[in-house]
Design a protein around this motif. Structure first.
Motif, PDB file in Angstrom:
ATOM      1  N   LYS A  59      95.824 -25.568 -22.377  1.00  0.00           N
ATOM      2  CA  LYS A  59      96.239 -25.074 -23.688  1.00  0.00           C
ATOM      3  C   LYS A  59      96.923 -26.236 -24.412  1.00  0.00           C
ATOM      4  N   ILE A  60      96.195 -26.867 -25.321  1.00  0.00           N
ATOM      5  CA  ILE A  60      96.675 -28.074 -25.996  1.00  0.00           C
ATOM      6  C   ILE A  60      97.335 -27.728 -27.330  1.00  0.00           C
ATOM      7  N   PHE A  61      98.591 -28.078 -27.465  1.00  0.00           N
ATOM      8  CA  PHE A  61      99.314 -27.878 -28.730  1.00  0.00           C
ATOM      9  C   PHE A  61      98.737 -28.815 -29.790  1.00  0.00           C
ATOM     10  N   VAL A  62      98.482 -28.287 -30.970  1.00  0.00           N
ATOM     11  CA  VAL A  62      97.971 -29.107 -32.071  1.00  0.00           C
ATOM     12  C   VAL A  62      98.690 -28.756 -33.370  1.00  0.00           C
ATOM     13  N   ASN A  63      98.753 -29.736 -34.249  1.00  0.00           N
ATOM     14  CA  ASN A  63      99.221 -29.489 -35.612  1.00  0.00           C
ATOM     15  C   ASN A  63      98.454 -30.423 -36.550  1.00  0.00           C
ATOM     16  N   LYS A  64      98.830 -30.438 -37.806  1.00  0.00           N
ATOM     17  CA  LYS A  64      98.079 -31.173 -38.820  1.00  0.00           C
ATOM     18  C   LYS A  64      98.060 -32.691 -38.599  1.00  0.00           C
ATOM     19  N   ASN A  65      98.862 -33.174 -37.659  1.00  0.00           N
ATOM     20  CA  ASN A  65      98.938 -34.610 -37.414  1.00  0.00           C
ATOM     21  C   ASN A  65      97.918 -35.119 -36.397  1.00  0.00           C
ATOM     22  N   VAL A  66      97.169 -34.190 -35.784  1.00  0.00           N
ATOM     23  CA  VAL A  66      96.193 -34.597 -34.774  1.00  0.00           C
ATOM     24  C   VAL A  66      94.856 -33.895 -34.990  1.00  0.00           C
ATOM     25  N   LEU A  67      93.821 -34.545 -34.520  1.00  0.00           N
ATOM     26  CA  LEU A  67      92.485 -33.960 -34.554  1.00  0.00           C
ATOM     27  C   LEU A  67      92.430 -32.791 -33.571  1.00  0.00           C
ATOM     28  N   ILE A  68      91.724 -31.748 -33.936  1.00  0.00           N
ATOM     29  CA  ILE A  68      91.555 -30.608 -33.040  1.00  0.00           C
ATOM     30  C   ILE A  68      90.545 -30.984 -31.951  1.00  0.00           C
ATOM     31  N   PRO A  69      90.898 -30.874 -30.681  1.00  0.00           N
ATOM     32  CA  PRO A  69      89.965 -31.232 -29.598  1.00  0.00           C
ATOM     33  C   PRO A  69      88.671 -30.422 -29.679  1.00  0.00           C
ATOM     34  N   ARG A  70      87.545 -31.119 -29.458  1.00  0.00           N
ATOM     35  CA  ARG A  70      86.232 -30.473 -29.515  1.00  0.00           C
ATOM     36  C   ARG A  70      85.633 -30.323 -28.115  1.00  0.00           C
ATOM     37  N   PRO A  71      84.791 -29.303 -27.928  1.00  0.00           N
ATOM     38  CA  PRO A  71      84.115 -29.116 -26.629  1.00  0.00           C
ATOM     39  C   PRO A  71      83.288 -30.328 -26.220  1.00  0.00           C
ATOM     40  N   GLU A  72      82.728 -31.049 -27.215  1.00  0.00           N
ATOM     41  CA  GLU A  72      81.906 -32.220 -26.902  1.00  0.00           C
ATOM     42  C   GLU A  72      82.676 -33.265 -26.090  1.00  0.00           C
ATOM     43  N   THR A  73      83.968 -33.359 -26.358  1.00  0.00           N
ATOM     44  CA  THR A  73      84.781 -34.364 -25.688  1.00  0.00           C
ATOM     45  C   THR A  73      85.000 -34.035 -24.214  1.00  0.00           C
ATOM     46  N   GLU A  74      84.800 -32.781 -23.850  1.00  0.00           N
ATOM     47  CA  GLU A  74      84.955 -32.400 -22.446  1.00  0.00           C
ATOM     48  C   GLU A  74      83.948 -33.125 -21.560  1.00  0.00           C
ATOM     49  N   SER A  75      82.789 -33.473 -22.111  1.00  0.00           N
ATOM     50  CA  SER A  75      81.794 -34.205 -21.329  1.00  0.00           C
ATOM     51  C   SER A  75      82.304 -35.606 -20.995  1.00  0.00           C
ATOM     52  N   LEU A  76      83.071 -36.193 -21.886  1.00  0.00           N
ATOM     53  CA  LEU A  76      83.686 -37.494 -21.615  1.00  0.00           C
ATOM     54  C   LEU A  76      84.664 -37.372 -20.454  1.00  0.00           C
ATOM     55  N   VAL A  77      85.448 -36.304 -20.464  1.00  0.00           N
ATOM     56  CA  VAL A  77      86.403 -36.062 -19.378  1.00  0.00           C
ATOM     57  C   VAL A  77      85.666 -35.876 -18.052  1.00  0.00           C
ATOM     58  N   ASN A  78      84.566 -35.142 -18.075  1.00  0.00           N
ATOM     59  CA  ASN A  78      83.767 -34.950 -16.856  1.00  0.00           C
ATOM     60  C   ASN A  78      83.299 -36.280 -16.280  1.00  0.00           C
ATOM     61  N   LEU A  79      82.794 -37.146 -17.148  1.00  0.00           N
ATOM     62  CA  LEU A  79      82.311 -38.459 -16.709  1.00  0.00           C
ATOM     63  C   LEU A  79      83.455 -39.304 -16.142  1.00  0.00           C
ATOM     64  N   ALA A  80      84.594 -39.242 -16.791  1.00  0.00           N
ATOM     65  CA  ALA A  80      85.753 -40.017 -16.346  1.00  0.00           C
ATOM     66  C   ALA A  80      86.233 -39.552 -14.972  1.00  0.00           C
ATOM     67  N   ILE A  81      86.298 -38.250 -14.790  1.00  0.00           N
ATOM     68  CA  ILE A  81      86.750 -37.696 -13.506  1.00  0.00           C
ATOM     69  C   ILE A  81      85.783 -38.062 -12.386  1.00  0.00           C
ATOM     70  N   SER A  82      84.492 -37.931 -12.658  1.00  0.00           N
ATOM     71  CA  SER A  82      83.475 -38.244 -11.663  1.00  0.00           C
ATOM     72  C   SER A  82      83.577 -39.705 -11.210  1.00  0.00           C
ATOM     73  N   TRP A  83      83.711 -40.622 -12.163  1.00  0.00           N
ATOM     74  CA  TRP A  83      83.808 -42.047 -11.830  1.00  0.00           C
ATOM     75  C   TRP A  83      85.109 -42.339 -11.091  1.00  0.00           C
ATOM     76  N   ALA A  84      86.191 -41.748 -11.544  1.00  0.00           N
ATOM     77  CA  ALA A  84      87.497 -42.011 -10.938  1.00  0.00           C
ATOM     78  C   ALA A  84      87.555 -41.554  -9.483  1.00  0.00           C
ATOM     79  N   LYS A  85      86.950 -40.426  -9.186  1.00  0.00           N
ATOM     80  CA  LYS A  85      86.964 -39.920  -7.810  1.00  0.00           C
ATOM     81  C   LYS A  85      86.211 -40.848  -6.869  1.00  0.00           C
ATOM     82  N   GLN A  86      85.195 -41.515  -7.378  1.00  0.00           N
ATOM     83  CA  GLN A  86      84.391 -42.417  -6.547  1.00  0.00           C
ATOM     84  C   GLN A  86      84.971 -43.831  -6.487  1.00  0.00           C
ATOM     85  N   ASN A  87      85.589 -44.264  -7.582  1.00  0.00           N
ATOM     86  CA  ASN A  87      86.009 -45.667  -7.675  1.00  0.00           C
ATOM     87  C   ASN A  87      87.512 -45.904  -7.598  1.00  0.00           C
TER      88      ASN A  87
END
Length: 257
Positions: A59-87
């Motif tokens: 649950k990410i707090f947001v206000n007018k000073n930040v971009l609203i997180p998009r579902p598309e960005t979750e794929s970036l997180v998936n890739l980062a987690i996958s690489w980090a667990k291996q490397n």
């Protein structure tokens, strides 16, 4: 939408509101509901009205000073987690962190002794990110692109994971109604839309990164331009482009040997 707002005011689920139509609001709750409806009628995004957005089960707090997180960005997180667990990276850096959605998601989902760092040029955005990272060991720094980490990366450039969801829209795209209330600083990437990302790539190319990964969220039409830049600045790296759920090119993965 009304049921969603009422659920938020009552601290209940939307399903509860739908199955309990007899529920009555107090005068104060009715006033709050009216205010929220007025905000929505003015084009304020629901996430800003509610003051949060769900992202990667956080649950990410947001206000007018930040971009609203998009579902598309979750794929970036998936890739980062996958690489980090291996490397097993020594350092994890999120550049242009905004609400902190990416770095917070990585910290919550990775059991690692890696150092977690994040930066943003906006002081107000960092206040939001720090709130979202409450209780987590993440170091936040204010500054442009990789500048806050230049000394660190000059000393420690092996097994580094770098994520960045930088502004990548061009001026004409800012007229889209869906983003009209979000901060232009977090959206405008320059006249062509690629200037911010290009600047970051130029900076990162000066560090002697080894066994590292760079993940960039991009606009759907920027692959050709950015690939050319990457090949010129970082010869020998492996470039992979990942599509989002709508099959648009969205994430550029750069593996540095």
């Amino acid at each position: 939408m009304r049921e969603t707002l009422i659920a938020e005011i009552l601290g209940k689920t939307k399903a509860y509101v739908l199955t309990h139509p007899e529920t009555k609001l107090s005068p104060a709750q009715k006033k709050k509901l009216k205010h929220m409806q007025t905000q929505l009628s003015k084009g304020v995004p629901l996430a800003y009205v509610l003051s949060y957005k769900w992202f990667y089960n956080n649950k990410i707090f947001v206000n007018k000073n930040v971009l609203i997180p998009r579902p598309e960005t979750e794929s970036l997180v998936n890739l980062a987690i996958s690489w980090a667990k291996q490397n097993k990276p020594k350092t994890i850096i999120d550049i242009g962190t905004g609400s902190g959605a990416i770095i917070v998601s990585l910290k919550r989902n990775l059991k690692t002794k890696a150092q977690f760092l994040a930066s943003d040029i906006s002081k107000k955005a960092l206040l939001v990110a720090k709130r979202n990272a409450s209780g987590l060991k993440i170091s936040f720094k204010q500054g442009s692109l990789s500048a806050p980490f230049s000394k660190l990366l000059n000393k420690n450039s092996e097994r580094v994971l770098i994520t960045a969801n930088l502004p990548y829209l061009y001026p004409k795209q800012l007229s889209e109604k869906s983003i009209s209330k979000e901060p232009k600083l977090a959206l405008l990437g320059g006249k062509k839309g690629t200037e911010k990302i290009s600047a970051l790539l130029k900076e990162l190319s000066k560090f002697k990164l080894r066994n590292s990964l760079i993940l960039l969220e991009i606009n759907y039409n920027q692959v050709k331009t950015l690939s050319t830049i990457i090949k010129k600045l970082m010869p020998g790296t492996k470039i992979t482009v990942h599509k989002d759920l709508a099959s648009w090119d969205r994430i550029v993965e750069i593996k540095v040997k």
